[in-house]
Structures are given as structure tokens and as C-alpha cells.
Design a protein around this motif. Structure first.
Motif, PDB file in Angstrom:
ATOM      1  N   GLN A 206       0.811  -1.214   0.000  1.00 18.26           N
ATOM      2  CA  GLN A 206       0.000   0.000   0.000  1.00 18.26           C
ATOM      3  C   GLN A 206       0.845   1.266   0.000  1.00 18.26           C
ATOM      4  OE1 GLN A 206      -2.408  -0.940   3.514  1.00 18.26           O
ATOM      5  NE2 GLN A 206      -4.147  -1.355   2.172  1.00 18.26           N
ATOM      6  N   SER A 207       2.154   1.114  -0.215  1.00 16.22           N
ATOM      7  CA  SER A 207       3.020   2.294  -0.336  1.00 16.22           C
ATOM      8  C   SER A 207       2.909   2.899  -1.730  1.00 16.22           C
ATOM      9  CB  SER A 207       4.475   1.924  -0.037  1.00 16.22           C
ATOM     10  OG  SER A 207       4.654   1.668   1.341  1.00 16.22           O
ATOM     11  N   GLU A 208       3.400   4.127  -1.848  1.00 17.95           N
ATOM     12  CA  GLU A 208       3.396   4.802  -3.152  1.00 17.95           C
ATOM     13  C   GLU A 208       4.273   4.047  -4.134  1.00 17.95           C
ATOM     14  OE1 GLU A 208       4.448   9.220  -5.052  1.00 17.95           O
ATOM     15  OE2 GLU A 208       4.706   8.846  -2.901  1.00 17.95           O
ATOM     16  N   LYS A 209       3.907   4.123  -5.396  1.00 18.76           N
ATOM     17  CA  LYS A 209       4.632   3.413  -6.445  1.00 18.76           C
ATOM     18  C   LYS A 209       5.136   4.417  -7.489  1.00 18.76           C
ATOM     19  CE  LYS A 209       1.675  -0.438  -5.329  1.00 18.76           C
ATOM     20  NZ  LYS A 209       1.210   0.248  -4.083  1.00 18.76           N
ATOM     21  N   PRO A 210       6.221   5.118  -7.171  1.00 18.95           N
ATOM     22  CA  PRO A 210       6.745   6.122  -8.110  1.00 18.95           C
ATOM     23  C   PRO A 210       7.252   5.457  -9.386  1.00 18.95           C
ATOM     24  CG  PRO A 210       7.791   6.295  -5.941  1.00 18.95           C
ATOM     25  CD  PRO A 210       7.061   4.993  -5.985  1.00 18.95           C
ATOM     26  N   PRO A 211       7.238   6.168 -10.494  1.00 19.46           N
ATOM     27  CA  PRO A 211       7.823   5.607 -11.723  1.00 19.46           C
ATOM     28  C   PRO A 211       9.331   5.446 -11.562  1.00 19.46           C
ATOM     29  CG  PRO A 211       7.252   7.911 -12.030  1.00 19.46           C
ATOM     30  CD  PRO A 211       6.675   7.514 -10.722  1.00 19.46           C
ATOM     31  N   PRO A 212       9.931   4.471 -12.248  1.00 21.23           N
ATOM     32  CA  PRO A 212      11.375   4.253 -12.131  1.00 21.23           C
ATOM     33  C   PRO A 212      12.216   5.478 -12.472  1.00 21.23           C
ATOM     34  CG  PRO A 212      10.330   2.372 -13.173  1.00 21.23           C
ATOM     35  CD  PRO A 212       9.272   3.425 -13.059  1.00 21.23           C
ATOM     36  N   ALA A 213      11.681   6.385 -13.263  1.00 21.51           N
ATOM     37  CA  ALA A 213      12.426   7.611 -13.571  1.00 21.51           C
ATOM     38  C   ALA A 213      12.573   8.495 -12.328  1.00 21.51           C
ATOM     39  CB  ALA A 213      11.719   8.396 -14.675  1.00 21.51           C
ATOM     40  N   ARG A 214      11.703   8.287 -11.336  1.00 15.26           N
ATOM     41  CA  ARG A 214      11.750   9.115 -10.120  1.00 15.26           C
ATOM     42  C   ARG A 214      12.306   8.356  -8.922  1.00 15.26           C
ATOM     43  NH1 ARG A 214       8.023  10.781  -6.076  1.00 15.26           N
ATOM     44  NH2 ARG A 214       6.216   9.753  -6.999  1.00 15.26           N
ATOM     45  N   TYR A 215      12.238   7.045  -8.960  1.00 12.97           N
ATOM     46  CA  TYR A 215      12.726   6.244  -7.832  1.00 12.97           C
ATOM     47  C   TYR A 215      13.549   5.085  -8.384  1.00 12.97           C
ATOM     48  CZ  TYR A 215      12.754   3.690  -3.409  1.00 12.97           C
ATOM     49  OH  TYR A 215      13.153   3.047  -2.262  1.00 12.97           O
ATOM     50  N   ALA A 216      14.803   4.971  -7.935  1.00 13.88           N
ATOM     51  CA  ALA A 216      15.718   3.955  -8.478  1.00 13.88           C
ATOM     52  C   ALA A 216      15.548   2.637  -7.741  1.00 13.88           C
ATOM     53  CB  ALA A 216      17.159   4.441  -8.359  1.00 13.88           C
ATOM     54  N   TYR A 217      14.556   1.853  -8.147  1.00 12.34           N
ATOM     55  CA  TYR A 217      14.269   0.587  -7.471  1.00 12.34           C
ATOM     56  C   TYR A 217      15.515  -0.295  -7.423  1.00 12.34           C
ATOM     57  CZ  TYR A 217       9.379   1.908  -7.698  1.00 12.34           C
ATOM     58  OH  TYR A 217       8.191   2.570  -7.533  1.00 12.34           O
ATOM     59  N   GLY A 218      15.775  -0.856  -6.236  1.00  7.74           N
ATOM     60  CA  GLY A 218      16.934  -1.715  -6.042  1.00  7.74           C
ATOM     61  C   GLY A 218      17.387  -1.669  -4.596  1.00  7.74           C
ATOM     62  N   PHE A 219      18.397  -2.468  -4.261  1.00 13.89           N
ATOM     63  CA  PHE A 219      18.852  -2.592  -2.877  1.00 13.89           C
ATOM     64  C   PHE A 219      19.190  -1.245  -2.249  1.00 13.89           C
ATOM     65  CE2 PHE A 219      20.732  -6.792  -4.550  1.00 13.89           C
ATOM     66  CZ  PHE A 219      19.532  -7.461  -4.355  1.00 13.89           C
ATOM     67  N   ASN A 220      19.967  -0.423  -2.967  1.00 15.54           N
ATOM     68  CA  ASN A 220      20.431   0.838  -2.382  1.00 15.54           C
ATOM     69  C   ASN A 220      19.273   1.789  -2.101  1.00 15.54           C
ATOM     70  OD1 ASN A 220      23.100   0.007  -2.458  1.00 15.54           O
ATOM     71  ND2 ASN A 220      23.497   0.930  -4.457  1.00 15.54           N
ATOM     72  N   ALA A 221      18.377   1.935  -3.065  1.00 18.18           N
ATOM     73  CA  ALA A 221      17.257   2.862  -2.882  1.00 18.18           C
ATOM     74  C   ALA A 221      16.357   2.408  -1.740  1.00 18.18           C
ATOM     75  CB  ALA A 221      16.455   2.983  -4.180  1.00 18.18           C
ATOM     76  N   PHE A 222      16.080   1.115  -1.675  1.00 11.77           N
ATOM     77  CA  PHE A 222      15.233   0.617  -0.593  1.00 11.77           C
ATOM     78  C   PHE A 222      15.910   0.832   0.763  1.00 11.77           C
ATOM     79  CE2 PHE A 222      13.402  -2.554  -3.826  1.00 11.77           C
ATOM     80  CZ  PHE A 222      12.288  -1.761  -4.057  1.00 11.77           C
TER      81      PHE A 222
END
Length: 284
Positions: free
Chosen positions: A67-83
Motif C-alpha cells: 500500500q506504499s506509493e509506487k513512483p515511476p522508475p524515472a523518479r525512484y531507483a528501485y533496487g537494494f540501495n534505494a530501498f
């Protein structure tokens, strides 16, 4: 200490510019529970009340999931470091100070990353079948990493049946009682364009674990490493290897698949609570 384990509160905090939904319960030392890929905080549903009798337990949905926000990958760098950096923001927003972290699958990888990059924040680690070395490939991962046709198929054609098959064949042991209601809830949370895009970006980021392996020598926190003997994605041999490579690790194997918190919740909660209650990784 008053017993508030049954009182579970839900709240939102901002983490790296994304709204993160979390639940918390209990009092005592802070314990952060971090779920894996294609999952949500619901993976902890059976063990959270048990752990909350000893700890202040916080279970967030990572950005892009639940239920968290789901930003587009251009705005949030999905991966270990970002999390990991998002969790640092969660810790700061809640004023937790030093914490212990329990991570499952990808969540274990995130916990390792946080412990390596922010050692002063982490007291202890509980890693549950974490993704550290290349996993055995599965249909969803292969689809996500296919050029051109893969993203289209993943975002448009991956339905409930495929999703259910993934959990049945790759997450739970053959003799486990599968919590289909929870799996279907995960699918409902996944089955939206923004969620699928976030999951696709995350699966692609998990493909190369070499940067995470390079961080292992920097992890100093006492660690309980838990593995399911029948894990069909991450063989138990990977757990033995990780236990050797971590500086201060204890290794335990359960008779289950990839998800001990769901398959053997009582045994898992007992051993995790016992480990977290010790001093310096040794019996108090």
C-alpha cells in the motif's frame, strides 16, 4: 513493559520522496521487518504479534509494493540501495535510533545493504533466505529480463494464475499449506500499472547481485541467518556460503520452503526473538 502487542497501528511516512505505509506494534527495542519482492508487509502477519510481545515492531511496505506509493522508475531507483536509503528515512521519521532488522528474500538483501552502509544504525540482523548470490531462475524473472517483449508481457499478460503458480512452485515447500488468501491479496496489490512497473524495475535490479556481495565484508552486526531446507529458488548451500562469508553469523535451517515466517511461524518467531534478546550475538 505494558503488553500492547495486539494493538497494531497503521501510518504513513515520507521516505526518499515516496509515501511509505507501515504498521507498528509493541514496545521495547526497535525491530524493522522488511518483506521481499512481489510481496508486502503481509508476509509478517503470522509472526508480528508474537515479536511485538518483546519489541517495538515496524513493518513497512517498501516503495512500489503493498500500500506504499509506487513512483515511476524515472523518479525512484528501485533496487537494494534505494530501498535501504528509504528505510533510513523511515527510521529517522519514527525517531527509532539504533534498530535491529529482519529481512526476507529481497528484504534480507536490503537489510544487508543498510547494515553495510549505515553500520551505526544497526544492532542485529535476522536474514531469512536473502538474495545474495544468483538465484535459480524462474519464469517471472526470465520474463522481466527479456528485451522488448519481456516488459510488455510482464506488465500486460501476467495474470492471477501465473502469479499463483510462482508462489506455489517457487516460494512454498511442496508440503506447505499455502495461504492463498494472502497470495491473492499480493496479486491484487500487484495488479495495477504502477505496481507492475515497480515490480519489473525491481526484478531487473535484482538480476546482478555482485555489488551486494562486495559489501559483505563491511557487515559487522551479529547476524542470525535462517534458511528453508526446501527453498527451490535459493538453495540451502547458498545459506552455508553466506554464513561463512559474514563476520559474525549463526546459521539455522528450518524444514520449509522460501518463507519460514509463513510456513513455520511459531518456530521462526521463537528463534528470532531469542537471538535478538541476546547480547553481542551470544547468550546473555
Amino acid at each position: 513493559m505494558r503488553s500492547h502487542a495486539s494493538l497494531i497501528a497503521t501510518r504513513d511516512v515520507s521516505a526518499r520522496g515516496a509515501r511509505v505505509r507501515l504498521v507498528e506494534a509493541g514496545e521495547g527495542p526497535a525491530l524493522l521487518l522488511v518483506h521481499g519482492c512481489l510481496s508486502s508487509r503481509l508476509v509478517w502477519e503470522d509472526v508480528l504479534p508474537k515479536l511485538a510481545t518483546h519489541f517495538r515492531v515496524i513493518a513497512p511496505d517498501l516503495p512500489g509494493f503493498g500500500q506504499s506509493e509506487k513512483p515511476p522508475p524515472a523518479r525512484y531507483a528501485y533496487g537494494f540501495n534505494a530501498f535501504a536509503e528509504s528505510l533510513v528515512d523511515v527510521v529517522a521519521a519514527l525517531g527509532l535510533g539504533r534498530i535491529s532488522i529482519c529481512g526476507h528474500g529481497m528484504g534480507g538483501s536490503v537489510a544487508l545493504t543498510l547494515a553495510a552502509r549505515h553500520a551505526a544504525l544497526v544492532d542485529k540482523l535476522v536474514l531469512v533466505d536473502p538474495i545474495v548470490y544468483p538465484p535459480r531462475t524462474d519464469a517471472l524473472s526470465r520474463l522481466a529480463n527479456m528485451p522488448i517483449v519481456g516488459p510488455f508481457a510482464f506488465k500486460q499478460l501476467c495474470g492471477r494464475t501465473v502469479f499463483r503458480s510462482y508462489f506455489k512452485d517457487r516460494v512454498y515447500a511442496p508440503d506447505s499449506t499455502i495461504p492463498w488468501n494472502r497470495v491473492d491479496h499480493h496479486f491484487d496489490l500487484f495488479n495495477a500499472p504502477a505496481a507492475r512497473e515497480a515490480a519489473l524495475a525491481t526484478l531487473r535490479a535484482l538480476h546482478d547481485t555482485r555489488p551486494l556481495v562486495a559489501l559483505l565484508p563491511r557487515v559487522a552486526a551479529p547476524t542470525l541467518l535462517v534458511w528453508g531446507r526446501s527453498d527451490r529458488t535459493l538453495p540451502v548451500a547458498q545459506g552455508r556460503r553466506l554464513a561463512r562469508e559474514l563476520r559474525n553469523a549463526r546459521y539455522e535451517v528450518f524444514e520449509c520452503g522460501h518463507s519460514p515466517p509463513e510456513e513455520v511461524p511459531d518456530a521462526f518467531a521463537e528463534i528470532a526473538a531469542s537471538f535478538l534478546a541476546t547480547q553481542g550475538g551470544k547468550a546473555a
